[in-house]
Design a protein around this motif. Structure first.
Motif, PDB file in Angstrom:
ATOM      1  N   LEU A 257       0.985   8.161  -6.519  1.00 50.00           N
ATOM      2  CA  LEU A 257      -0.299   8.574  -7.279  1.00 50.00           C
ATOM      3  C   LEU A 257      -1.545   8.284  -6.712  1.00 50.00           C
ATOM      4  CD1 LEU A 257       1.234   5.691  -9.886  1.00 50.00           C
ATOM      5  CD2 LEU A 257       1.492   8.077  -9.957  1.00 50.00           C
ATOM      6  N   ALA A 258      -2.672   8.661  -7.227  1.00 54.46           N
ATOM      7  CA  ALA A 258      -3.878   8.824  -6.717  1.00 54.46           C
ATOM      8  C   ALA A 258      -4.286   7.321  -6.164  1.00 54.46           C
ATOM      9  CB  ALA A 258      -4.688   9.506  -7.591  1.00 54.46           C
ATOM     10  N   GLU A 259      -4.032   6.406  -7.171  1.00 52.67           N
ATOM     11  CA  GLU A 259      -4.528   5.106  -7.037  1.00 52.67           C
ATOM     12  C   GLU A 259      -3.208   3.985  -7.040  1.00 52.67           C
ATOM     13  OE1 GLU A 259      -7.553   3.749  -9.510  1.00 52.67           O
ATOM     14  OE2 GLU A 259      -8.614   5.579  -9.136  1.00 52.67           O
ATOM     15  N   VAL A 260      -3.196   3.102  -6.384  1.00 55.77           N
ATOM     16  CA  VAL A 260      -1.937   2.096  -6.625  1.00 55.77           C
ATOM     17  C   VAL A 260      -2.168   1.099  -7.637  1.00 55.77           C
ATOM     18  CG1 VAL A 260      -0.765   0.191  -5.232  1.00 55.77           C
ATOM     19  CG2 VAL A 260      -1.893   2.261  -3.875  1.00 55.77           C
ATOM     20  N   PRO A 261      -1.340   1.161  -8.671  1.00 55.14           N
ATOM     21  CA  PRO A 261      -1.563   0.248  -9.748  1.00 55.14           C
ATOM     22  C   PRO A 261      -1.587  -1.012  -9.389  1.00 55.14           C
ATOM     23  CG  PRO A 261       0.301   2.137 -10.222  1.00 55.14           C
ATOM     24  CD  PRO A 261      -0.237   2.070  -8.717  1.00 55.14           C
ATOM     25  N   ASP A 262      -2.366  -1.804 -10.077  1.00 55.58           N
ATOM     26  CA  ASP A 262      -2.166  -3.472 -10.067  1.00 55.58           C
ATOM     27  C   ASP A 262      -0.693  -3.958  -9.995  1.00 55.58           C
ATOM     28  OD1 ASP A 262      -4.860  -3.520  -9.812  1.00 55.58           O
ATOM     29  OD2 ASP A 262      -4.922  -4.403 -11.748  1.00 55.58           O
ATOM     30  N   GLY A 263      -0.299  -4.723  -9.266  1.00 56.80           N
ATOM     31  CA  GLY A 263       1.143  -5.409  -8.902  1.00 56.80           C
ATOM     32  C   GLY A 263       1.983  -4.354  -8.066  1.00 56.80           C
ATOM     33  N   VAL A 264       1.701  -3.246  -7.694  1.00 55.93           N
ATOM     34  CA  VAL A 264       2.529  -2.422  -6.736  1.00 55.93           C
ATOM     35  C   VAL A 264       1.970  -2.720  -5.419  1.00 55.93           C
ATOM     36  CG1 VAL A 264       3.137   0.072  -6.387  1.00 55.93           C
ATOM     37  CG2 VAL A 264       3.153  -0.763  -8.589  1.00 55.93           C
ATOM     38  N   ASP A 265       3.119  -2.735  -4.653  1.00 54.64           N
ATOM     39  CA  ASP A 265       2.683  -2.801  -3.180  1.00 54.64           C
ATOM     40  C   ASP A 265       2.687  -1.526  -2.477  1.00 54.64           C
ATOM     41  OD1 ASP A 265       2.702  -5.825  -3.006  1.00 54.64           O
ATOM     42  OD2 ASP A 265       4.558  -5.723  -3.946  1.00 54.64           O
ATOM     43  N   GLU A 266       3.758  -0.769  -2.632  1.00 52.86           N
ATOM     44  CA  GLU A 266       3.683   0.652  -2.044  1.00 52.86           C
ATOM     45  C   GLU A 266       4.425   1.607  -2.743  1.00 52.86           C
ATOM     46  OE1 GLU A 266       6.498   0.711   1.595  1.00 52.86           O
ATOM     47  OE2 GLU A 266       6.812  -1.346   1.065  1.00 52.86           O
ATOM     48  N   PHE A 267       4.412   2.855  -2.323  1.00 47.35           N
ATOM     49  CA  PHE A 267       5.157   3.882  -2.948  1.00 47.35           C
ATOM     50  C   PHE A 267       6.248   4.410  -2.185  1.00 47.35           C
ATOM     51  CE2 PHE A 267       0.578   5.583  -4.241  1.00 47.35           C
ATOM     52  CZ  PHE A 267       0.524   4.661  -5.687  1.00 47.35           C
ATOM     53  N   ILE A 268       7.433   4.928  -2.807  1.00 47.13           N
ATOM     54  CA  ILE A 268       8.332   5.512  -2.039  1.00 47.13           C
ATOM     55  C   ILE A 268       8.478   6.694  -2.376  1.00 47.13           C
ATOM     56  CG2 ILE A 268       9.913   3.480  -1.291  1.00 47.13           C
ATOM     57  CD1 ILE A 268      11.672   4.364  -3.752  1.00 47.13           C
ATOM     58  N   PHE A 269       8.457   7.762  -1.769  1.00 52.33           N
ATOM     59  CA  PHE A 269       8.721   9.312  -2.019  1.00 52.33           C
ATOM     60  C   PHE A 269       9.260  10.296  -1.062  1.00 52.33           C
ATOM     61  CE2 PHE A 269       4.928   7.879   0.029  1.00 52.33           C
ATOM     62  CZ  PHE A 269       4.643   8.964   1.273  1.00 52.33           C
ATOM     63  N   SER A 270       9.691  11.347  -1.524  1.00 54.33           N
ATOM     64  CA  SER A 270      10.392  12.359  -0.880  1.00 54.33           C
ATOM     65  C   SER A 270       9.567  12.593   0.529  1.00 54.33           C
ATOM     66  CB  SER A 270      10.746  13.520  -1.525  1.00 54.33           C
ATOM     67  OG  SER A 270      11.596  14.336  -0.891  1.00 54.33           O
ATOM     68  N   GLY A 271      10.063  12.622   1.755  1.00 54.75           N
ATOM     69  CA  GLY A 271       9.283  12.768   2.858  1.00 54.75           C
ATOM     70  C   GLY A 271       8.670  11.604   3.292  1.00 54.75           C
ATOM     71  N   GLY A 272       8.782  10.458   2.635  1.00 57.39           N
ATOM     72  CA  GLY A 272       8.174   9.330   3.212  1.00 57.39           C
ATOM     73  C   GLY A 272       9.150   8.615   4.332  1.00 57.39           C
ATOM     74  N   ASP A 273       8.628   7.592   4.938  1.00 53.13           N
ATOM     75  CA  ASP A 273       9.581   7.147   6.235  1.00 53.13           C
ATOM     76  C   ASP A 273      10.642   6.168   5.417  1.00 53.13           C
ATOM     77  OD1 ASP A 273      10.597   6.103   8.412  1.00 53.13           O
ATOM     78  OD2 ASP A 273       8.806   5.517   9.344  1.00 53.13           O
TER      79      ASP A 273
END
Length: 153
Positions: free
Chosen positions: A121-137
């Protein structure tokens, strides 16, 4: 290009090492390292990302406990019952806009040490620590999750 096969071999070895840690955790504790999957909304909204996340975690030997709702309190209750210490939100960008922060914060209040979100997402929502996504590590995320869950290296 030249040597194109090498990274895949290394990647396979990395995943094997992660699954070895999961096997050792299972032998020591009677359960695999576990993550709570909070699928927000209906199947049509969350299935793509729920499937992506479950496959990613499974590749690293992390079992998932799924729950489907839009109610933060219901997710908190299911999280506490799951025995997991970490969680991942799965839904559509549209539903994340409304629900990601309240669900993530309810999970944190229920004891989640870390809350991931499947997507970017463009911004990290409150309470979320990180994103996982296709192409991520994925290997880095899985390694740090196993560390956090307490699976010995």
């Amino acid at each position: 290009g030249p040597g194109g096969g090498l990274p895949q071999v290394r990647r396979a070895e990395a995943y094997e090492a992660l699954r070895d840690r999961s096997d050792a955790h299972l032998a020591a504790n009677g359960t695999r390292p576990t993550l709570f999957l909070a699928s927000i909304g209906t199947a049509s909204a969350h299935t793509a990302r729920t499937t992506f996340a479950a496959n990613l975690f499974q590749a690293g030997g992390i079992a998932t406990v799924p729950a489907e709702s839009v109610d933060p309190a219901a997710f908190a209750e299911a999280f506490r019952a799951s025995g997991a210490t970490v969680a991942c939100l799965c839904s559509s960008d549209a539903l994340y806009a409304e629900h990601a922060a309240p669900v993530a914060e309810a999970l944190k209040a229920a004891g989640a040490q870390r809350v991931l979100l499947a997507g970017r997402l463009a911004e990290v929502p409150d309470g979320v620590d990180e994103f996982i996504f296709s192409g991520g590590d994925a290997v880095a995320v899985l390694t740090s999750l196993l560390d956090q869950i307490g699976a010995a290296r």
